[in-house]
Design an enzyme around this catalytic site. Sequence first.
Site, PDB file in Angstrom:
ATOM      1  CB  SER A  49       2.730  -2.347  -1.716  1.00 53.66           C
ATOM      2  OG  SER A  49       2.437  -3.102  -1.860  1.00 53.66           O
ATOM      3  CD  GLU A  82       0.208  -7.997  -2.561  1.00 53.41           C
ATOM      4  OE1 GLU A  82      -0.099  -8.363  -2.976  1.00 53.41           O
ATOM      5  OE2 GLU A  82       0.187  -9.236  -1.556  1.00 53.41           O
ATOM      6  CE1 TYR A 105       7.131  -6.310  -1.398  1.00 49.03           C
ATOM      7  CE2 TYR A 105       4.676  -6.427  -1.433  1.00 49.03           C
ATOM      8  CZ  TYR A 105       6.081  -5.475  -2.336  1.00 49.03           C
ATOM      9  OH  TYR A 105       6.186  -4.102  -2.534  1.00 49.03           O
TER      10      TYR A 105
HETATM   11  P1  NAP Z   1      12.943  -3.833  -7.776  1.00 45.62           P
HETATM   12  O1  NAP Z   1      12.429  -3.610  -9.884  1.00 45.62           O
HETATM   13  O2  NAP Z   1      12.758  -5.232  -8.038  1.00 45.62           O
HETATM   14  O3  NAP Z   1      13.709  -2.615  -7.454  1.00 45.62           O
HETATM   15  C1  NAP Z   1      14.085  -3.013  -6.369  1.00 45.62           C
HETATM   16  C2  NAP Z   1      15.621  -3.075  -5.850  1.00 45.62           C
HETATM   17  O4  NAP Z   1      16.145  -3.010  -4.178  1.00 45.62           O
HETATM   18  C3  NAP Z   1      17.153  -3.550  -6.461  1.00 45.62           C
HETATM   19  O5  NAP Z   1      17.450  -2.274  -6.833  1.00 45.62           O
HETATM   20  C4  NAP Z   1      17.132  -4.278  -5.535  1.00 45.62           C
HETATM   21  O6  NAP Z   1      18.528  -5.020  -5.930  1.00 45.62           O
HETATM   22  C5  NAP Z   1      17.109  -3.884  -4.480  1.00 45.62           C
HETATM   23  N1  NAP Z   1      16.837  -4.723  -3.283  1.00 45.62           N
HETATM   24  C6  NAP Z   1      16.753  -5.731  -3.149  1.00 45.62           C
HETATM   25  N2  NAP Z   1      17.065  -6.351  -2.151  1.00 45.62           N
HETATM   26  C7  NAP Z   1      17.863  -6.152  -0.960  1.00 45.62           C
HETATM   27  C8  NAP Z   1      19.109  -6.103   0.431  1.00 45.62           C
HETATM   28  N3  NAP Z   1      18.639  -6.940   0.604  1.00 45.62           N
HETATM   29  N4  NAP Z   1      19.401  -4.597  -0.202  1.00 45.62           N
HETATM   30  C9  NAP Z   1      20.083  -3.593  -0.340  1.00 45.62           C
HETATM   31  N5  NAP Z   1      18.997  -3.474  -1.854  1.00 45.62           N
HETATM   32  C10 NAP Z   1      18.360  -4.911  -2.236  1.00 45.62           C
HETATM   33  O7  NAP Z   1      11.483  -2.958  -7.476  1.00 45.62           O
HETATM   34  P2  NAP Z   1      10.557  -0.783  -7.681  1.00 45.62           P
HETATM   35  O8  NAP Z   1       9.257  -1.784  -8.925  1.00 45.62           O
HETATM   36  O9  NAP Z   1      11.546  -0.721  -8.548  1.00 45.62           O
HETATM   37  O10 NAP Z   1       9.946  -1.431  -7.064  1.00 45.62           O
HETATM   38  C11 NAP Z   1      10.099   0.107  -5.755  1.00 45.62           C
HETATM   39  C12 NAP Z   1      10.116  -0.253  -4.229  1.00 45.62           C
HETATM   40  O11 NAP Z   1       8.682  -0.007  -3.719  1.00 45.62           O
HETATM   41  C13 NAP Z   1      10.105  -1.489  -3.887  1.00 45.62           C
HETATM   42  O12 NAP Z   1      10.174  -1.051  -2.417  1.00 45.62           O
HETATM   43  C14 NAP Z   1       8.645  -2.291  -3.538  1.00 45.62           C
HETATM   44  O13 NAP Z   1       8.473  -3.169  -2.857  1.00 45.62           O
HETATM   45  C15 NAP Z   1       7.871  -1.127  -3.847  1.00 45.62           C
HETATM   46  N6  NAP Z   1       6.447  -0.673  -4.266  1.00 45.62           N
HETATM   47  C16 NAP Z   1       6.085  -1.339  -5.768  1.00 45.62           C
HETATM   48  C17 NAP Z   1       5.459  -1.008  -6.832  1.00 45.62           C
HETATM   49  C18 NAP Z   1       5.410  -1.182  -8.165  1.00 45.62           C
HETATM   50  O14 NAP Z   1       4.263  -1.717  -8.412  1.00 45.62           O
HETATM   51  N7  NAP Z   1       6.515  -1.339  -8.766  1.00 45.62           N
HETATM   52  C19 NAP Z   1       3.951  -0.503  -5.825  1.00 45.62           C
HETATM   53  C20 NAP Z   1       4.115  -0.723  -4.215  1.00 45.62           C
HETATM   54  C21 NAP Z   1       4.950  -0.462  -4.065  1.00 45.62           C
HETATM   55  P3  NAP Z   1      18.777  -5.611  -7.476  1.00 45.62           P
HETATM   56  O15 NAP Z   1      19.168  -4.596  -8.377  1.00 45.62           O
HETATM   57  O16 NAP Z   1      20.228  -5.988  -7.311  1.00 45.62           O
HETATM   58  O17 NAP Z   1      18.103  -6.946  -7.110  1.00 45.62           O
HETATM   59  N1  GDD Z   2       4.132 -13.100 -11.776  1.00 51.52           N
HETATM   60  C1  GDD Z   2       3.024 -13.391 -11.982  1.00 51.52           C
HETATM   61  N2  GDD Z   2       3.606 -14.605 -13.044  1.00 51.52           N
HETATM   62  N3  GDD Z   2       2.172 -12.470 -11.884  1.00 51.52           N
HETATM   63  C2  GDD Z   2       0.362 -13.962 -12.479  1.00 51.52           C
HETATM   64  C3  GDD Z   2       0.812 -14.498 -13.027  1.00 51.52           C
HETATM   65  C4  GDD Z   2       2.338 -14.778 -13.611  1.00 51.52           C
HETATM   66  O1  GDD Z   2       2.711 -15.415 -13.961  1.00 51.52           O
HETATM   67  N4  GDD Z   2      -0.108 -14.920 -13.400  1.00 51.52           N
HETATM   68  C5  GDD Z   2      -1.053 -14.182 -12.727  1.00 51.52           C
HETATM   69  N5  GDD Z   2      -0.736 -13.777 -12.189  1.00 51.52           N
HETATM   70  C6  GDD Z   2      -1.002 -12.526 -11.287  1.00 51.52           C
HETATM   71  C7  GDD Z   2      -0.503 -12.280  -9.713  1.00 51.52           C
HETATM   72  O2  GDD Z   2      -1.192 -13.371  -9.149  1.00 51.52           O
HETATM   73  C8  GDD Z   2      -1.192 -10.848  -9.709  1.00 51.52           C
HETATM   74  O3  GDD Z   2      -2.555 -10.952  -8.741  1.00 51.52           O
HETATM   75  C9  GDD Z   2      -0.982 -10.089 -10.318  1.00 51.52           C
HETATM   76  O4  GDD Z   2      -0.505 -11.242 -11.460  1.00 51.52           O
HETATM   77  C10 GDD Z   2      -0.032  -8.821 -10.745  1.00 51.52           C
HETATM   78  O5  GDD Z   2       1.134  -9.845 -10.132  1.00 51.52           O
HETATM   79  P1  GDD Z   2       2.288  -8.994 -10.162  1.00 51.52           P
HETATM   80  O6  GDD Z   2       3.249  -8.411 -11.510  1.00 51.52           O
HETATM   81  O7  GDD Z   2       3.793 -10.539  -9.202  1.00 51.52           O
HETATM   82  O8  GDD Z   2       2.516  -7.437  -9.350  1.00 51.52           O
HETATM   83  P2  GDD Z   2       1.765  -8.261  -7.684  1.00 51.52           P
HETATM   84  O9  GDD Z   2       0.729  -7.367  -7.687  1.00 51.52           O
HETATM   85  O10 GDD Z   2       1.685  -9.301  -6.677  1.00 51.52           O
HETATM   86  O11 GDD Z   2       3.256  -6.688  -6.837  1.00 51.52           O
HETATM   87  C11 GDD Z   2       3.065  -5.902  -7.536  1.00 51.52           C
HETATM   88  O12 GDD Z   2       2.546  -4.765  -6.746  1.00 51.52           O
HETATM   89  C12 GDD Z   2       2.875  -4.580  -5.436  1.00 51.52           C
HETATM   90  C13 GDD Z   2       1.682  -3.497  -5.625  1.00 51.52           C
HETATM   91  O13 GDD Z   2       0.327  -3.206  -5.191  1.00 51.52           O
HETATM   92  C14 GDD Z   2       4.917  -6.001  -7.050  1.00 51.52           C
HETATM   93  O14 GDD Z   2       5.542  -4.863  -8.001  1.00 51.52           O
HETATM   94  C15 GDD Z   2       4.785  -5.330  -5.556  1.00 51.52           C
HETATM   95  O15 GDD Z   2       6.237  -5.070  -5.496  1.00 51.52           O
HETATM   96  C16 GDD Z   2       4.147  -4.410  -5.506  1.00 51.52           C
HETATM   97  O16 GDD Z   2       4.057  -3.450  -4.195  1.00 51.52           O
END
Ligand code: NAP
Ligand code: GDD
Length: 345
Positions: free
Chosen positions: A131, A133, A154
């Site tokens: 990520s 992050e 995280y």
């Molecule tokens: P998500 O929608 O939160 O999905 C997370 C998945 O992990 C769900 O299927 C969840 O199952 C499963 N899970 C959580 N805890 C688990 C556990 N203890 N054992 C088995 N399964 C578990 O995340 P996403 O947005 O699809 O992201 C996919 C991956 O990419 C994650 O690793 C995330 O950290 C990473 N990532 C995401 C982003 C982004 O912007 N989306 C960016 C960079 C990296 P349930 O449905 O049962 O909760």
């Molecule tokens: N969730 C949330 N809720 N975020 C908020 C809010 C709120 O009400 N108000 C402001 N934010 C700001 C957060 O502080 C952060 O700076 C930004 O919006 C994005 O927040 P999220 O959408 O929760 O995403 P993230 O960037 O913290 O994390 C996501 O992206 C990562 C990739 O860099 C997640 O998908 C991570 O799993 C992923 O790795």
Amino acid sequence: MARRALVTGITGQDGSYLAEFLLRRGYEVHGIIRRASTFNTHRIDHLYVDSHIRGTKLFLHYGELLDGARLATLLSTVRPDEVYHLAAQSHVRVSFDEPEYTGETTGLGTIRLLEAIRQIGLDCRFYQASSSEMFGSSPPPQNEGTPFRPRSPYGTAKLYAYWTVRNYREAYGIFAVNGILFNHESPRRGETFVTRKISRGVARIRAGLDRHLFMGNIDAIRDWGYAPEYVDGMWRMMQAETPDDYVLATGVGYSVREFLALAFEHAGLDWTKYVRFDERYLRPTEVDCVIGDAEKARVLLGWVAEVHAPQLVKIMVDADIRAVESTHTPRIDRPAISGWDPTPR
Ligand code: NAP
Ligand code: GDD
């Protein structure tokens, strides 16, 4: 013979798009789901065909990142060609509340899988969902050479997993890759991540179901792409000749404030009339600005993000407006949504 993929986190946003993508390419797809007291497969229900029907290509298995023995059993029985490890406790704000659990799942979950692969002697490729992050406070643009300075439990857990992947690659020759993905969103995004919270909030305010949207730090800047394009990038990394690490990003940053303005404007509303501040949504340490440089993926994988934030906003707001209109929610006081990040009334 169809290639066989094992996907952890198949019920999540990315897992559902990746499963669609792999099935379209003729893969046999095995997904790990968690046992829950309610159905948690709504993102993949449209893909699931009863396993009693011949020709089924999607198989679901119960499993849990905390249960290494179960992961090893699944790896040795399914014997996948490719493992896409997407499961994680993926919410940054929640990781401050549950740092130990986040480390156990998001960090150690990866080593449980890799160690099982090594012990079994399984010849498979491994994708790690790393990520942006992890870059934390390192200034943008961030690419594969940027120092990691994570700012959340995280981020530190993901960094542990990132280095574990590199170590298993170097020490044991496992084809393991890190996809360092910047934020990617879609109508399937979890409701408590900021883009979906906004698109859903806009749709509810437009329908008269909510009066306000309560937000945290709206000055944060993110590089938001479209999730279906990012799963294509994951697959490309796994088809490369040699294992490596790649950034996927659009290369353009927008503030949360800008995303708010675009989303409300798309629904014909002025965001300043509806958005309120709530300190509950602040984080103890914030990642102020991430903007990715995905040049390496463009050159070596031929991957480029086509959808940027302004188009993404429209896709998400339109989808939530359709969802609200199709549910006929009565315009009466309703109970607050449970779990973290409810939209307070
Ligand atoms: P998500 O929608 O939160 O999905 C997370 C998945 O992990 C769900 O299927 C969840 O199952 C499963 N899970 C959580 N805890 C688990 C556990 N203890 N054992 C088995 N399964 C578990 O995340 P996403 O947005 O699809 O992201 C996919 C991956 O990419 C994650 O690793 C995330 O950290 C990473 N990532 C995401 C982003 C982004 O912007 N989306 C960016 C960079 C990296 P349930 O449905 O049962 O909760
Ligand atoms: N969730 C949330 N809720 N975020 C908020 C809010 C709120 O009400 N108000 C402001 N934010 C700001 C957060 O502080 C952060 O700076 C930004 O919006 C994005 O927040 P999220 O959408 O929760 O995403 P993230 O960037 O913290 O994390 C996501 O992206 C990562 C990739 O860099 C997640 O998908 C991570 O799993 C992923 O790795």
